[in-house]
Motif scaffolding. Structure first.
Motif, PDB file in Angstrom:
ATOM      1  N   LYS A 298      40.623  43.696  39.708  1.00  0.00           N
ATOM      2  CA  LYS A 298      41.150  44.156  40.853  1.00  0.00           C
ATOM      3  C   LYS A 298      41.115  45.850  40.753  1.00  0.00           C
ATOM      4  O   LYS A 298      40.970  46.699  41.669  1.00  0.00           O
ATOM      5  CB  LYS A 298      42.720  43.959  40.958  1.00  0.00           C
ATOM      6  CG  LYS A 298      43.091  42.566  41.335  1.00  0.00           C
ATOM      7  CD  LYS A 298      44.672  42.194  41.312  1.00  0.00           C
ATOM      8  CE  LYS A 298      44.918  40.920  41.669  1.00  0.00           C
ATOM      9  NZ  LYS A 298      46.519  40.500  41.798  1.00  0.00           N
ATOM     10  N   TYR A 299      41.266  46.115  39.388  1.00  0.00           N
ATOM     11  CA  TYR A 299      41.514  47.831  39.165  1.00  0.00           C
ATOM     12  C   TYR A 299      40.048  48.182  39.477  1.00  0.00           C
ATOM     13  O   TYR A 299      39.966  49.271  40.173  1.00  0.00           O
ATOM     14  CB  TYR A 299      41.724  47.887  37.854  1.00  0.00           C
ATOM     15  CG  TYR A 299      41.867  49.607  37.373  1.00  0.00           C
ATOM     16  CD1 TYR A 299      43.075  50.134  37.445  1.00  0.00           C
ATOM     17  CD2 TYR A 299      40.805  50.101  36.990  1.00  0.00           C
ATOM     18  CE1 TYR A 299      43.135  51.543  37.215  1.00  0.00           C
ATOM     19  CE2 TYR A 299      40.825  51.520  36.704  1.00  0.00           C
ATOM     20  CZ  TYR A 299      42.041  52.393  36.910  1.00  0.00           C
ATOM     21  OH  TYR A 299      42.163  53.598  36.693  1.00  0.00           O
ATOM     22  N   VAL A 300      39.118  47.609  38.907  1.00  0.00           N
ATOM     23  CA  VAL A 300      37.574  48.016  39.088  1.00  0.00           C
ATOM     24  C   VAL A 300      37.115  48.248  40.695  1.00  0.00           C
ATOM     25  O   VAL A 300      36.495  49.291  40.968  1.00  0.00           O
ATOM     26  CB  VAL A 300      36.537  47.310  38.240  1.00  0.00           C
ATOM     27  CG1 VAL A 300      35.137  47.679  38.572  1.00  0.00           C
ATOM     28  CG2 VAL A 300      36.954  47.470  36.717  1.00  0.00           C
ATOM     29  N   ALA A 309      35.192  44.121  48.176  1.00  0.00           N
ATOM     30  CA  ALA A 309      35.894  42.654  47.908  1.00  0.00           C
ATOM     31  C   ALA A 309      35.377  42.468  46.490  1.00  0.00           C
ATOM     32  O   ALA A 309      34.277  42.750  46.152  1.00  0.00           O
ATOM     33  CB  ALA A 309      35.510  41.830  48.997  1.00  0.00           C
ATOM     34  N   TYR A 310      36.286  41.569  45.878  1.00  0.00           N
ATOM     35  CA  TYR A 310      35.920  40.861  44.587  1.00  0.00           C
ATOM     36  C   TYR A 310      36.273  39.483  44.555  1.00  0.00           C
ATOM     37  O   TYR A 310      37.026  39.001  45.439  1.00  0.00           O
ATOM     38  CB  TYR A 310      36.616  41.759  43.669  1.00  0.00           C
ATOM     39  CG  TYR A 310      38.116  41.190  43.614  1.00  0.00           C
ATOM     40  CD1 TYR A 310      38.683  40.089  43.032  1.00  0.00           C
ATOM     41  CD2 TYR A 310      39.248  42.071  44.257  1.00  0.00           C
ATOM     42  CE1 TYR A 310      39.889  39.537  43.183  1.00  0.00           C
ATOM     43  CE2 TYR A 310      40.537  41.731  44.386  1.00  0.00           C
ATOM     44  CZ  TYR A 310      41.050  40.308  43.468  1.00  0.00           C
ATOM     45  OH  TYR A 310      42.272  40.106  43.514  1.00  0.00           O
ATOM     46  N   SER A 311      35.430  38.772  43.625  1.00  0.00           N
ATOM     47  CA  SER A 311      35.838  37.390  43.487  1.00  0.00           C
ATOM     48  C   SER A 311      35.923  37.402  41.986  1.00  0.00           C
ATOM     49  O   SER A 311      34.966  37.609  41.148  1.00  0.00           O
ATOM     50  CB  SER A 311      34.895  36.504  43.991  1.00  0.00           C
ATOM     51  OG  SER A 311      34.784  36.206  45.408  1.00  0.00           O
ATOM     52  N   THR A 336      39.528  33.483  42.511  1.00  0.00           N
ATOM     53  CA  THR A 336      40.561  34.410  43.283  1.00  0.00           C
ATOM     54  C   THR A 336      39.810  35.486  43.940  1.00  0.00           C
ATOM     55  O   THR A 336      38.777  36.218  43.341  1.00  0.00           O
ATOM     56  CB  THR A 336      41.598  35.047  42.360  1.00  0.00           C
ATOM     57  OG1 THR A 336      42.292  33.990  41.834  1.00  0.00           O
ATOM     58  CG2 THR A 336      42.525  35.924  43.210  1.00  0.00           C
ATOM     59  N   THR A 337      39.638  35.642  45.407  1.00  0.00           N
ATOM     60  CA  THR A 337      39.044  36.737  45.950  1.00  0.00           C
ATOM     61  C   THR A 337      40.108  37.817  46.748  1.00  0.00           C
ATOM     62  O   THR A 337      41.284  37.257  47.192  1.00  0.00           O
ATOM     63  CB  THR A 337      38.395  35.803  47.228  1.00  0.00           C
ATOM     64  OG1 THR A 337      37.278  35.083  46.574  1.00  0.00           O
ATOM     65  CG2 THR A 337      37.664  37.323  48.085  1.00  0.00           C
ATOM     66  N   GLY A 338      39.792  39.037  46.584  1.00  0.00           N
ATOM     67  CA  GLY A 338      40.380  39.996  47.077  1.00  0.00           C
ATOM     68  C   GLY A 338      39.707  40.794  47.971  1.00  0.00           C
ATOM     69  O   GLY A 338      38.436  41.087  47.749  1.00  0.00           O
ATOM     70  N   ILE A 339      40.274  41.019  49.176  1.00  0.00           N
ATOM     71  CA  ILE A 339      39.261  41.956  50.385  1.00  0.00           C
ATOM     72  C   ILE A 339      40.181  42.996  50.725  1.00  0.00           C
ATOM     73  O   ILE A 339      41.406  42.877  50.954  1.00  0.00           O
ATOM     74  CB  ILE A 339      39.193  41.030  51.426  1.00  0.00           C
ATOM     75  CG1 ILE A 339      38.519  39.719  51.084  1.00  0.00           C
ATOM     76  CG2 ILE A 339      38.366  41.688  52.538  1.00  0.00           C
ATOM     77  CD1 ILE A 339      38.358  38.628  52.475  1.00  0.00           C
TER      78      ILE A 339
END
Length: 340
Positions: A298-300, A309-311, A336-339
């Motif tokens: 999340k931080y990066v 976004a990350y997964s 887990t994915t964050g957009i």
């Protein structure tokens, strides 16, 4: 005289020269090349002996800080610091910051502090570190001249949080050193902010620290950041050290102490992403892969303007960063994915 005896005499001579150089450069310089047995200790972490011209010293002939530096760096009066959250500043523990006493001054449009200052309500050192007796190693024996300061009030709107670099560039990299200390070894009563570029000497951050090629700082620059990969913080300054036949700057690695830093600024990554999806994975091509836990992922992504976004895959602790959503999130157990 045998070759071995000649070599030992040369080692003794270089160690003695290191001590003389440190005496000339002041108390911030530590002759790490000198050992009790009269031989010269090389820089750790796989560094090899290298004769380097260290004629340039301090932020001498430094350049006035640019806008992005001013918005991320602060003056502590006797030292320099860098903003790492809206409520926290990172500096060196040997600056001996004290809650209720230390004041933090901000820069905005000027290279001298021109924004309201704020106090410090809490100071945290690594366990085992005691700067008042010059003990800068933590309980694990790692170098940890680093301190997290909690601010009495949030940073002003003109300031910006600096991201931490989790990928130290290595010995072929370069960094931007920023400080409010003495420039050209001349008093700096206005806390004028300057910067200089320097090559990185160490090939890794094992043990919690790294060295630069040359010594480019003065007193008062301690605690100041070195930026790598653009505007990311790789370390905070200890000072000058004699290593491998040259005077170099020594930095405590922020990557090495990354999890401890996040713990002490209370970082969770919550509120950064418009959507957080469990058991989902983005069906597309990532532009970067980072190894680490979900919080690091999340931080990066948060501090990378390219990342939308990350997964994260918990099983392997792999973090995939995306600048294109591809076909969007698909079902993936353990993902887990964050957009943004």
């Amino acid at each position: 005289m045998t070759n071995l005896m000649k070599l030992n005499r040369l080692h003794s001579m270089y160690a003695a020269l290191g001590l003389l150089a440190c005496a000339a450069f002041g108390p911030a310089c530590v002759a790490e090349g000198a050992t009790g047995d009269g031989e010269t200790e090389l820089a750790t972490g796989g560094d090899e002996t290298e004769l380097v011209d260290s004629g340039s010293s301090a932020i001498i002939n430094g350049t006035a800080a640019t806008s992005w530096m001013r918005r991320r760096v602060v003056s502590l009066g006797n030292c320099t610091g860098v903003i790492i959250s809206r409520n926290h500043v990172l500096t060196a523990s040997h600056c001996k910051p004290v809650a209720g006493t230390t004041m933090v001054q901000f820069y905005s449009t000027s290279n001298t502090p021109d924004s309201p200052s704020t106090g410090v309500t809490d100071v945290v050192f690594r366990p085992g570190v005691n700067p008042w007796i010059d003990d800068l190693e933590d309980t694990a024996g790692d170098y940890a001249d680093i301190a997290v300061l909690t601010l009495a009030s949030p940073i002003p709107s003109t300031s910006v949080v600096a991201g931490i670099d989790v990928n130290y560039p290595g010995e072929d990299g370069t960094g931007t050193q920023v400080g409010r200390g003495r420039h050209d070894d001349v008093a700096n009563p206005t806390n004028l902010l300057k910067y200089a570029t320097n090559g990185l000497y160490s090939d890794n951050v094992d043990g919690g620290y790294f060295y630069t090629n040359d010594e480019r700082t003065n007193k008062g620059d301690s605690g100041g950041p070195i930026f790598t990969h653009g505007q990311l913080v790789s370390g905070v300054l200890f000072g000058d050290t004699w290593v491998a036949f040259a005077t170099r700057n020594k930095y405590t690695s922020t990557e090495y102490h990354f999890e401890w830093i996040l713990d002490n600024i209370g970082y969770t990554g919550n509120g950064v992403y418009s959507q957080t999806l469990t058991n989902k994975f983005i069906d597309g091509w990532p532009y970067s892969l980072v190894s680490g836990n979900l919080r690091k992922c999340k931080y990066v992504c948060e501090h990378d303007s390219q990342c939308i976004a990350y997964s994260h895959v918990a099983l392997d602790n792999d973090c995939f960063l995306y600048d294109d959503m591809g076909d969007g999130p698909v079902t993936f157990s353990g993902g887990t994915t964050g957009i943004k």
